[in-house]
Each structure stands twice: as C-alpha cells, then as structure tokens.
Design a protein around this motif. Structure first.
Motif: not given
Length: 519
Positions: A71-73, A124-128, A387-389
C-alpha cells in the motif's frame, strides 16, 4: 540505521507510543481505551506469489518486502495494514540497479502478462502504488537508481536518476553549493521520479510551486522504447515531450533520469507570522501578497482550527506564516515589505520570543512534520483522520471555504454520529488563486473506519466538483481520485491519453487503472 515502517508513515523510531496514541485521542469521544496493536510481519497472511521473476533480474518475494510495498501511506492504507489486510500485496518486488534492468523487467512483464506498478518512496496517498486488478503484479522499486550522474555548475543543473530520495539528492548536491529546493512533506520518503510522475508540489508557496517548473529534460523507459528529451532552458518546438510524462503516474513509462534546474543554496532567511480578525480579511491579505510579485518562499495561511491544532495560535485567529530567502542578498527588506502589505490589509504581527525566534512559525513547522505520525497514532485508536486538497480562483475561494467546511462537517456528523473537526490551510498561493488544504479529524468505530472515511471523502469530492475546484492540487490522481479526474478532464484529452497509452504500452502492463481504464 532507522527502519522504515511497513504499515505507516516514516520510520519506526518516530511512531507514537501506546500512551501517546491514547493522549492524542483524548478529545475524541467513544474511542477504545487502548490502541490497536501493530501486527508483526511474521504473523501476516500474504497470498502465495503467482509469478517467478527471471533469476537474472533483482527481485524479492520476502514477506516483509511484499508487505512494505502493498500500500501507499494514505489513511485508508494505514487502516488496512493495521487490520492485516494485505490480500492485494505484490507478487514480487523488483529492485533494478540500472536502466537496462528496467527495460528487461518491462519486456518480461509484457510477455508474461504481469502488471507493473512503479514505486519510488511509497508515500502515495491516493492509491497510486498498489494494483487493484485480479492478475499478478510486480512492484518496481526504483530506489537503487539514486545517483547524481552529472552536475553542470555553470548552468546550475544536474542529471539525476529517478530513484533518488529527497535526502540522498540534497546530500549529493550540497558539496557543489547547489540545491533543488523541493521539499514536499514527504521529502524524506519520496523520490525525484515520484515527484515528476505526480507533478508534486514542494517547498515554495509562490512562484516555483511544482516540480514541473524545475525540469530541463527527462529520460523515460516505455515498453516500446526510451524517450529522452533535449536538455533546453525552453523550447517552442511543438507540444512538450516532458509534459506528456509529467503527471503520468507511471502509466505511460518509467522515469529513470532527469536534468533538473538547481539554485545556489540560500544564505539569507527571515520569517514572521501575522494574525487576522477573520478568514475573509486574511484571504484578502494573502491575495494581495500573491499579486504583489514579492514571491515569499513561505506563505501559509492557517484558519483558526488549523492554527490551534498546530499550536501556532490559541486565540481563535487565523495565522499567516511568511518566510523569505535568498542566496545573494539580505531579505529583511523584502520581509518588511510583505509585513507592511499584510498590515495594510488588516493583519497584526505576532509577537516573537525573547530569543528573536518566530514561535508561531516554529510551532507550525514542528506540527507539520509530526502530523503524519500523529495521524497513524490516531488511526490505531480508530479515529478518522485524513486530508484532501484543491485549488480555485480567488473570486470563488470564500464560497469554497465556507461550503466545504459546512458540508463536510455535516457529512462527518451524519457518518460518525458526533461532530468532528474540519480545518484548512493554504499551502500554495498564486496571483489568480490559492490551494486550500483541508484536514478532517473525527471519532470512528472499530471495523468501520474505512467505510466512514469513504463517505466523508465522497461528500468532499462532490462539493469540490460542484464548485469547479480541482480534484487535487499536488497529491496526484492515483486510483482514489479517478472519478473526480474523469469529471475534470476534457474528453478530447482523454481520447488522446488513451491513444498514447495504447501506443506506448500496447500490452497494458504499466500501472493499469491509473488516469484511464485498463487496456
């Protein structure tokens, strides 16, 4: 030597202790009395590998290696890892030591029908960096390609391999008196290639905000050949080949090298913080600063909740953190100009300590670097923390700030059954608009954390799309933002992107499902 956490952010020595997890969650109602234990890798159940990488190529099927690349983070990655949910772990992890081995690995994968997901630092925090398909897949870890191959001191540029982690890159530029000066929050745990592939935002809050601005040329391995653009300060010769691969997130090719624009290391620095009566006044000041061409390196606006959470202010006021730097001239005069401009817009300079340090700025910086570890500790307590931006133009930012805060707060309460926290800061600002970055903190229920966050995130993405704000300013698209990206992306461009994918990766093995549907 510090050890990378296989399940969460950063290094194991900086993770919160059990007592610190409990203390961090003290203000959230209804959470467990003790944190969830971190599973030992030896106790994990990983599916058996379905592939055998040729012995001539460097790869591993060790459980700890596969678990660390599963996974990412993001918050949802941390929660899944804590639950031992590693059923989508890679079948193997490859560690190419030269570009030729990247070529060989892609050739083998294409012939064997194995998906390949490029992996830099894994932040990655978006499943990349995970594959969500049914077939076998290989995680392509590029961190062995971490050399600075050439330094052009005259032009202030360097040719760097894509697997260089931030500290490695800066350490090798330092003897030359140079710096890339690109410091995302993930700096320690992300690579140059990852920054380029995701169009990462970095240190500068104004002017050179993204890694895009620092690229001279790129070398990319695709399944049909190697693409290398000419090294130039600028060119009007047709569409930019670099722009094809910047932000392509590993679905069109593997970035193995790039010539990067550097600068002399800063010698002069100064910072200060301003306080404002309300966010409307503060936003007006930040807009004035962004349009004054003074280009502060740091221009972070914290709303009252974010200022309180970071310790930058406990008085319920928005806080603006300003910083300037230069390699050639003292910057006190420029900081004075910025402070005068902010003061004219209704700001008040925050007092500093007797030592002359900017206490608010120091508190914010410490909290900024510590926050991912705190998030992991709260995740162990079953809190929902993520978070989201986004980014929008100045004429729409007040509506966006108010609407997102109201609607996401409502979604949090409906999903969790209790009020939560929705904070905001501006991470980057431009003459035509800011990049608001939102943090959500709420009490979750053990076993339901992912479903709860997914509902909240869906509400946030819906309001951003409705207001015409971008799905992401600097976190990339990955798999988690695909629906929003499909909405934002013009259809003729989607047609061209699909055609580029088919031409460069005819077997469809590179990061399937990112940006466009798998071939």
């Amino acid at each position: 030597m510090t050890e990378r956490s296989w399940w969460g952010w950063g290094t194991t020595d900086r993770a919160l202790s059990d007592d610190e997890c409990v203390a961090a969650a003290a203000g959230l109602p209804g959470l467990p009395a003790q944190p969830r234990p971190v599973p030992a890798v030896a106790d994990l159940e990983l599916p058996a590998p379905r592939i055998a990488v040729p012995a001539s190529l460097p790869a591993s099927i060790a459980p700890d290696v596969r678990a660390g690349h599963a996974h990412g983070k993001a918050y949802r990655d941390v929660v899944r890892s804590l639950a031992g949910d590693l059923w989508t772990a890679p079948d193997a992890v490859a560690f190419p030591r030269a570009e030729s081995e990247v070529v060989q690995l892609l050739d083998w994968a294409g012939s064997a029908g194995v998906a390949v997901v490029p992996y830099g630092g894994g932040s990655s925090v978006v499943g990349g960096v995970e594959y969500r398909g049914d077939g076998p897949w290989l995680s392509l870890d590029l961190t062995a390609l971490d050399r600075v191959l050439e330094v052009d001191r005259v032009s202030r540029a360097a040719r760097v391999q894509g697997g260089a982690l931030g500290p490695v890159l800066e350490g090798r530029l330092r003897p030359h008196g140079l710096t890339l000066r690109h410091f995302p929050q993930s700096f320690e745990f992300s690579t140059l290639g990852g920054w380029l592939a995701t169009r990462a935002g970095g240190h500068y809050a104004t002017l050179h905000t993204h890694i895009d601005d620092l690229v001279e040329s790129m070398r990319v391995v695709t399944p049909v050949g190697v693409s290398e653009s000419w090294r130039l300060p600028g060119s009007g010769a047709g569409p930019s080949p670099d722009r094809l691969f910047l932000g392509s997130e590993g679905t069109l090719g593997v970035i193995t090298e790039a010539w990067m624009r550097l600068q002399d290391r800063p010698r002069f620095k100064a910072s200060a913080t301003m306080r404002f009566a309300d966010m409307t006044t503060a936003m007006g000041a930040v807009r004035a600063i962004s349009q004054a061409a003074l280009h502060p390196a740091n221009c972070r606006l914290l709303d009252p909740g974010e200022a309180a959470l970071s310790g930058a202010s406990a008085s319920g006021e928005p806080v603006l953190v300003l910083g300037v730097e230069s390699a050639v001239l003292p910057v006190d005069g420029r900081l004075t100009e910025l402070l005068d401009l902010a003061r004219d817009c209704g700001g008040t300079v925050a007092p500093s300590s007797g030592s002359g340090r900017d206490d608010s700025a120091e508190a914010w910086r410490a909290a900024f670097l510590r926050m991912p570890y705190v998030r992991d500790g709260l995740a162990r307590m079953s809190a929902v923390v993520e978070t989201f931006e986004t980014a929008c133009t100045w004429d729409r930012v007040e509506e966006l700030y108010a609407t997102v805060n109201a609607e996401v707060a409502t979604a949090v309460e409906e999903v969790t059954g209790a009020p939560g926290m929705v904070n905001c800061r501006f991470t980057h600002v431009y003459p035509d608009g800011p990049a608001p970055y939102f943090t959500v903190v709420a009490a979750g229920r053990p076993g339901s954390e992912l479903a709860m966050w997914d509902e909240v995130k869906a509400a946030a993405m819906e309001v951003l799309g409705r207001l015409g704000a971008t799905i992401t300013h600097h976190h990339a698209v990955g798999r988690d933002h695909r629906a929003g990206y499909d909405r934002q992306r013009p259809e003729p461009f989607a047609v061209a992107l699909r055609a580029a994918k088919a031409a460069l990766d005819p077997a469809g093995v590179l990061n399937p499902g990112v940006l466009i549907d798998p071939v």
